[in-house]
Write an enzyme that holds these catalytic residues in place. Sequence first.
Site, mmCIF file in Angstrom:
data_model
loop_
_atom_site.group_PDB
_atom_site.id
_atom_site.type_symbol
_atom_site.label_atom_id
_atom_site.label_comp_id
_atom_site.label_asym_id
_atom_site.label_seq_id
_atom_site.Cartn_x
_atom_site.Cartn_y
_atom_site.Cartn_z
ATOM 1 N N HIS A 1 69.086 42.826 -45.285
ATOM 2 C CA HIS A 1 68.221 43.713 -46.059
ATOM 3 C C HIS A 1 66.804 43.656 -45.520
ATOM 4 O O HIS A 1 66.501 42.861 -44.622
ATOM 5 C CB HIS A 1 68.278 43.397 -47.551
ATOM 6 C CG HIS A 1 67.749 42.052 -47.956
ATOM 7 N ND1 HIS A 1 68.353 40.869 -47.588
ATOM 8 C CD2 HIS A 1 66.671 41.696 -48.710
ATOM 9 C CE1 HIS A 1 67.687 39.852 -48.105
ATOM 10 N NE2 HIS A 1 66.654 40.321 -48.780
ATOM 11 N N HIS B 1 63.725 42.845 -46.654
ATOM 12 C CA HIS B 1 62.630 41.971 -47.050
ATOM 13 C C HIS B 1 62.125 41.142 -45.861
ATOM 14 O O HIS B 1 62.914 40.678 -45.035
ATOM 15 C CB HIS B 1 63.054 41.053 -48.186
ATOM 16 C CG HIS B 1 63.171 41.779 -49.499
ATOM 17 N ND1 HIS B 1 63.884 41.291 -50.570
ATOM 18 C CD2 HIS B 1 62.652 42.969 -49.915
ATOM 19 C CE1 HIS B 1 63.809 42.143 -51.586
ATOM 20 N NE2 HIS B 1 63.071 43.156 -51.205
ATOM 21 N N ASP C 1 61.050 38.217 -45.457
ATOM 22 C CA ASP C 1 61.527 36.853 -45.239
ATOM 23 C C ASP C 1 62.962 36.822 -44.716
ATOM 24 O O ASP C 1 63.556 35.749 -44.601
ATOM 25 C CB ASP C 1 61.390 36.010 -46.514
ATOM 26 C CG ASP C 1 62.266 36.486 -47.662
ATOM 27 O OD1 ASP C 1 62.583 37.694 -47.707
ATOM 28 O OD2 ASP C 1 62.639 35.659 -48.515
ATOM 29 N N HIS C 2 63.485 38.001 -44.345
ATOM 30 C CA HIS C 2 64.792 38.071 -43.687
ATOM 31 C C HIS C 2 64.732 38.794 -42.340
ATOM 32 O O HIS C 2 65.677 38.686 -41.562
ATOM 33 C CB HIS C 2 65.817 38.755 -44.596
ATOM 34 C CG HIS C 2 66.196 37.903 -45.769
ATOM 35 N ND1 HIS C 2 67.402 37.243 -45.867
ATOM 36 C CD2 HIS C 2 65.499 37.569 -46.888
ATOM 37 C CE1 HIS C 2 67.432 36.550 -46.989
ATOM 38 N NE2 HIS C 2 66.289 36.737 -47.634
ATOM 39 N N HIS D 1 70.087 43.672 -55.348
ATOM 40 C CA HIS D 1 68.822 43.036 -54.961
ATOM 41 C C HIS D 1 67.914 44.075 -54.315
ATOM 42 O O HIS D 1 66.741 44.202 -54.658
ATOM 43 C CB HIS D 1 69.125 41.891 -54.000
ATOM 44 C CG HIS D 1 67.914 41.128 -53.544
ATOM 45 N ND1 HIS D 1 67.143 40.368 -54.396
ATOM 46 C CD2 HIS D 1 67.350 41.005 -52.311
ATOM 47 C CE1 HIS D 1 66.156 39.814 -53.711
ATOM 48 N NE2 HIS D 1 66.261 40.184 -52.453
ATOM 49 N N ASP E 1 70.574 37.851 -49.992
ATOM 50 C CA ASP E 1 70.053 37.466 -51.306
ATOM 51 C C ASP E 1 70.859 38.088 -52.443
ATOM 52 O O ASP E 1 70.329 38.310 -53.536
ATOM 53 C CB ASP E 1 68.586 37.897 -51.435
ATOM 54 C CG ASP E 1 67.652 37.036 -50.609
ATOM 55 O OD1 ASP E 1 68.121 36.078 -49.966
ATOM 56 O OD2 ASP E 1 66.438 37.330 -50.594
ATOM 57 N N HIS F 1 68.834 31.405 -48.970
ATOM 58 C CA HIS F 1 67.826 30.472 -49.466
ATOM 59 C C HIS F 1 68.460 29.191 -49.981
ATOM 60 O O HIS F 1 69.595 29.188 -50.458
ATOM 61 C CB HIS F 1 67.026 31.106 -50.609
ATOM 62 C CG HIS F 1 66.161 32.248 -50.191
ATOM 63 N ND1 HIS F 1 64.858 32.096 -49.784
ATOM 64 C CD2 HIS F 1 66.420 33.572 -50.121
ATOM 65 C CE1 HIS F 1 64.338 33.293 -49.493
ATOM 66 N NE2 HIS F 1 65.281 34.200 -49.684
#
Length: 255
Positions: free
Chosen positions: A53, A55, A57-58, A110, A127, A165
């Site tokens: 996805h 975001h 942080d990915h 998400h 996530d 995570h």
Amino acid sequence: MRLQALPALSDNYIWVCAEDDGSRALIVDPSEAGPVLAAAEAGLQPAGILLTHHHHDHIGGVPGLLERWPQLPVFAPVDERIATATTRVGDGDRVEVAGWQFEVIALPGHTLSHVAYLGHDLLFCGDTLFSLGCGRLFEGTPAQMHVSLSRLAALPGKTRVCCGHEYTLSNAAFARVVEPGNPALTRRTEEALTMRQTGQPTLPSTIASELATNPFLRVDHPEVRAALQRQTGRAPADSVEAFAGLRRWKDGFVA
């Protein structure tokens, strides 16, 4: 095949699925380039990147990896917010690279364009599903997320859950409030605590373990329904309402 979780940022994992000799590898959700570049110094050779996805942080490490390996294929969902993609994928598509094959599963909730990659008894689910928890609903509806989680819950129990995570212990604190009498959850919490105390990741989990311990996959279980009724003052009308109530509860939960 070798599976490795590279710690990144504060609590992310970059998943590396490598050949047995540790060389050619698929990189999943690189939040930053540094850990992968460090692994390359030890002989790792990325063969492709899988993104679940949009975001940051990915996907934040992708530009740095492409600077080092410009021809690296990048598989990502259909989402213009992922500008580095070279191949767009959707539900039912198959990703084939360097001898590995993965099926793409659409998992809105998400985010609306979230996907997972399933193959070789591995599930890279970003996530959506966490160990003992699930992702927040930033874009999708409770109904969408419940359907997505139900699709994952139907996978073979031996499937290894490689989420994005290290949230197991924080999720356990909530799960044990919901189901304090669940012995499998108690065992999983104790196991995870030992792992973290010795510096080990608590992942991957398995679908079988999550079915036995994760309240978001157990919204129809009597103890979970009873906990929701005590929390909200009313019994959920159906599974979606139960999931929505559990997610709202978790969003405001403080251990």
